[in-house]
Structures are given as C-alpha cells and as structure tokens.
Scaffold this motif. Sequence first.
Motif: not given
Length: 730
Positions: A5, A458-459, A461-462, A466, A482, A500
């Motif tokens: 990430n 977290l956003t 890295r999410a 993606r 992640l 997650l």
Amino acid sequence: MQWTNRLPDVQALLPTRIPLRLRVFFRGVFVLLALATVALAGFVLREEKELGLRAYREGFAKTKEQIVSRLRHPTGQLALLNPDARGTAVTPLHPVVLPFSAIDFDDKAKVQQAVEMAGCGVQYGDGATLCVAIGSNPLAGGFIYAVGGFATGELVPKPPGVRDLNAAHRVRVEVAMRGQTWRWLAPYEMEPPNLPRRGRPPEGAKEARERPVASFGGPDTTGAQRGRLTGFAEEADGTLALKPVRDFRGWLWQDARCVDGQTGDDCPRRAFYSVRLPIELFRDELQTKRSQIVWPPADLNRILIHLQVLAPSGATLFDSNQPDATPPFGLADLQPILLPGETLRLAKAGAQGDTELALLQGNEVSGVAEPSWWDRFTAQLIRRLEVEGYEQPLVAQDTIATPLGRYELTLTGDVRSVNRTLGRVAARVGWIVVAMLAAIVLAWVAIELRIVRRITLLTKRAAAVRHGVQSLKGGADDEIRLDVADLRGSDELGLLAGTLAELLERVNDDVRREQIRTAQEREQWHAVGHEIMSPLQSLLALHPGDTDPSHRYLRRMQQAVRVLYGQASPTEAFEATTLAVNALDIDEFLRHVADNAPHAGISDVCYTSAGAPCLVRGDEYSLEDVVTHVLRNAERYRPAGTPIQLTLATVDAGVEVTIHNQGPPIPDELVGRIFEYGVSDAAGEPSADPAHRGQGLFVVRTYMAKMGGTVEARNEPEGGVSFVLRLARA
C-alpha cells in the motif's frame, strides 16, 4: 510481483480521505457545540447582568429609603442639625442642637426618652454617658442641658444646713464661650418629702396616699434614690457663692438594682442626672434681638463644656474629658451604607440656595490585588453585553423636614458596581466555559487522532489496494497486501482493519489456488489440443480438395482447437480469439450454409434470399460457427416436422439475418441472459446432456461482437422464437 500500500503516486490520484461532506458535518458539530457553549455563557452573563441591574436598582431604592428613614428619625435629625459634630474633637464637649424645642428635665422618663431618641449621648468606656445640648427653639430659654449617667455606690446627700459640700456627692460644671467662663458646683441634696414642685402635684402623690411609707426624697422601700442638684456659682479659686443660682436646676436619680447582676449593699448602681445650665449671653440676645436672633448660635462648636462627678472622698467618679469618649451618630456614619461608586449629597434648602452639608461616597474595596488579564478580559466582555436601561443614571432625591428647616437629599448610584459584582460571577462561569471548551477540543482531537486519522489511513490504504487490484496482471507472484498492523485494536475500527487484513489473506490464498488450477487446466488443454491436432492433420491429408465438404468441416475443427489451445478456460479462449475480418457475400454464404445443414444433422432449413449479392464484414469460419450454433439451438426446441426459416434483409446500417423456428417462447427472466456463459435451461440438471452447457450462444455473442455485429433473441407474437444477427456492410 508483490504489491503493497505504499504508493505515493497512487494516493495522489485516488480519493484517500473521508468524504468532504462527512468531514464538514463531523467538524461542524464540534464547532457548533463550542459556539453553543460560548453563546450559553453569554446568555447566562446577560441574564445575570439584567438580574444584577434589577437587584441593584432595588437595593439602591432600599438604601435611599433606609437613609431617609434614618435621617427622619430624631437621631438623623440631630446629625442634620449638627453636621460639624464629627469634624471636631469629642472632648472637651460641645453642645449639640436637639430636634426638640426643649427638654422636660424634671421628669426622668421624659428626659431619658428624649436623649435616647435623639441619640445625643457621648459614650465612655466605663459605661458612662453624657449629652450636652440646646433646644431647637430659642424662645424656650437660653439654656444648655447636660444629661448623663454613671455607675457608683450608694449616693451620699448633703445634710441640711451644712455648708461643707465636700461631704456629699456633687457635680462640677464649667462652660467656656466667647471669652467667658462659668462654673457651678451642685451637691446632691435630698428633696423634702411631699414638697410640690412649682405648683405641680408632687410626683407619686397618688402612690404616696396609697403607700404612706414611700417618700419623695431619699431612699424608698425599693432602695431607689432621687434628689436635687443645687447649683452654687464657683470662682476660679474655688470660692463658692453663699446662695444657690436660681436658674440652675438639676436632678439626680439612682436605681435600686445593681449593675451587671451584682448583689450586696455596696454594689454599684446606675445613677442618672439631668441639669439645666443658665447661659446669660443667650438670654441677653433673646431679649435684645428677639426677632433677629440667630439660632442655633454660629459659634456653637466653639462652646466648651466640662462636667465632673465627684465622690465625698474627692475622687472623680466621672470626667467628661476622659479620652475614651465615642461621639454620637453623625452624617459620616451613613457612609458605610453606600456601595462603592454611590454618592450621597446633603444640603440645607434656603432662600439663597442650597448649602451643602455633606458629600459622602461609598468606600472602594481595599486590599484588592491588581486585576489579572482574565479579570480585564471578563470586564471588557461584560461591558459589551447590552442591557436595556443600563446606561440611564440612577438618581434619587428626597426632602427631610426638621424644626430648623428643610434638608435636600440626593443619592447618586453607580451601576459599575454591577459589573464588579458580575465580574466575579463571570470569572467563575468563564473558567467553567474554558473547561467545557477544553473538553470539547480534547474530545475533538482525540476523535481526530484515534478515529478520523485511522479511518483516513485505512481509506488511503484501501484506495491503494483498489488501484493495486486493478493493476495486477495475473502473474504467479501477484499478491494484495494491506498493512494494518498499526490500526489493529480492540475497538470497532481495529476489528474492521484486522478483518479486512484476514479477508485479503484469504483472497490471496484463493488467487494462488486459482492460479494453480488454471495452470493445470492449461496443461490439460495443451495435451488435449496436441492429441486432437494429429488426427486432424491425417484427415486433412485424406480430404485435400477444397470442394470436398469434409475438408471444410475439418478446417473448422482445426480452428476451434487452435482457439482453445493454450487457454485456461473456454471463456478466456473465446474472448482472447482474434478473427480475420474480411468482405463476405452474405447471400452466397447463407445459401451454402442452408445447403450443407443436412450434413450437420439439421434438416428443413429454408433460406429466403435477398435476390442480389450483399457484401458484409465478417470471418467465414467464425460466422459459420455463429449460424450453426443458432440453428442447433432452433433444432432443439422446434416441433418435429416444422422448418427453420433463414431470412436475409437489408437495412440502413447493414444487413439483418433472421433465424426463426416454431416452439416454446424463451422465459422472460432468461431473455436478457441466454447469451451469458453457462446459462441454459438444462444447466445444473444431473440428467442433462453434457454438451448443453450454455456455451453455444455465448460463442455467438462473442464472435458477433468481434466482427462488429450484434445478436438479439425475441419471442414472436404469432409464436416461436427469432434470433436476429446484424452485420455491417463491407
């Protein structure tokens, strides 16, 4: 490859923060909460200021009424009539003007009542009192009254006919005014019993008739004593006049009760005396200037009175010049009633204008430290709070009527004292508000650091995950990572981050298993393709002619094997196929397909030609697969003995090939899905033909799309199903 990430360029391209509306809402709530706290404090302070102003106005009115009531009392009138009494030394004593025209000095009760009501007595440390005064009416005679009390043992009277005055209790009085001095020595004498006083019935005559044992002079049965003070003029060298002074009048009374609850025959008892001093200068002015006399005299504060009470032994029982004298009530005693900033003005109303007697101001609070920055800030804040009527001045006026004239009272208030009082309240409220704001800020910061920051991380890295998933190429080393080790915790967000991470680990495991399965299937397809291609090559050698129908079908089989050869799955094979699109005469092509249909096991295919050659863009072998798959589908569902209609029609954009058969309609829920891979009415049934996997119509849509055409299935109103193939013209 292995993806993580930590991709700064990716974070710049993707939304990596909490949505703006959520951040605005979240932070706006805290801002509104802080503003509401400040507004609440301002509202409370404004209400407190209104209540403080109202309370101050009420207190101001009560203060004015208290001062007026005090000044209308004889004690207050005495202070008004003698405004300079507190400005001079207490001793030697100076006469004061009484609010009464005269004193009935012969009556003990009336004398005591008048002196106590006027409050003119000077208090001494040993409990003695003395009031030296003149009446407010000069027509009552030019006299100075000396009324007081002291404590002593039993009084010793002067025996009748004895000239030696030193053997009895006596009072010595000295008056100095206008350069002259008068001295009197008044011994205590028993009053003859039943002797009327100046034509008046003797005091206690009725009681004397009822109780014959009582007497007017000397001790009675209760132990009380009463007698005269007969005044003899005394020279400076101590020589006494032979006869008493006619206008010198005095009385001396002693209670029967001991002082302070003591007992015994020799216990000290309270003695009270009342003396009227004749002043010849006053009487001369009254006779010569009756209509123009000035009263009270202008030099009243320069008249000096010295009074002593002497015992038979010569000891001084009381001296008016004792240093522990306390003056009576004066105008200056009203100052403690005033609040800081209030002003009291007292003036005498006259024909030539008001004459100011006193100007008193409330004492400022002493011992107050220098105000801090917080006190100055709260004071500035309080001044900015607008309250109705706050700027209006507070002024109260009244009039005091006395026997010697009218006095005007003007009381001016100062609402700044409300600010000072409210400042202490504001300081306490301010610290509470600061504490609440600090708690809000701390909660805000804690949530920002503990929740929002972690959600943002977290956003980010999410979002990076993606992007990483989209950029994966399907290699054996591709993994989705992640990193949430710093976000794990026991709270909901920590549990979500951990979940997650665990889900991604499972996804990576599934991807690895799928890659292994795909590799195995590819190897299997390689083996199958190798085994099929060898017999096909032998068959092609047996049918070398292009006009031979078997040669054509062998080529189609060889192309199908090449399409599937080396692919992991049929869907990937068909989607990855590259077609050689050329110009094709669709009319001749369809006629050839209809003629050869019986060789493929499909009978009764009726073709209706357009009547002229028509060139379209397409691949001959792929298009033949498309038509053959549709014809096989029609073969499956048409009733036995019914034909399959194959029609060619030209349209503006190209040509339409319609394949129609009689039979059951397509279910409505499958009309839009029959071209998907694996969708078939026999799919999932154990007894179904393995060849019916829903793959044929999937190949139809895929090949038509690669040739730039479309395919559509529809239920006809008159019955049956039609498949419409649309191709572009060459």
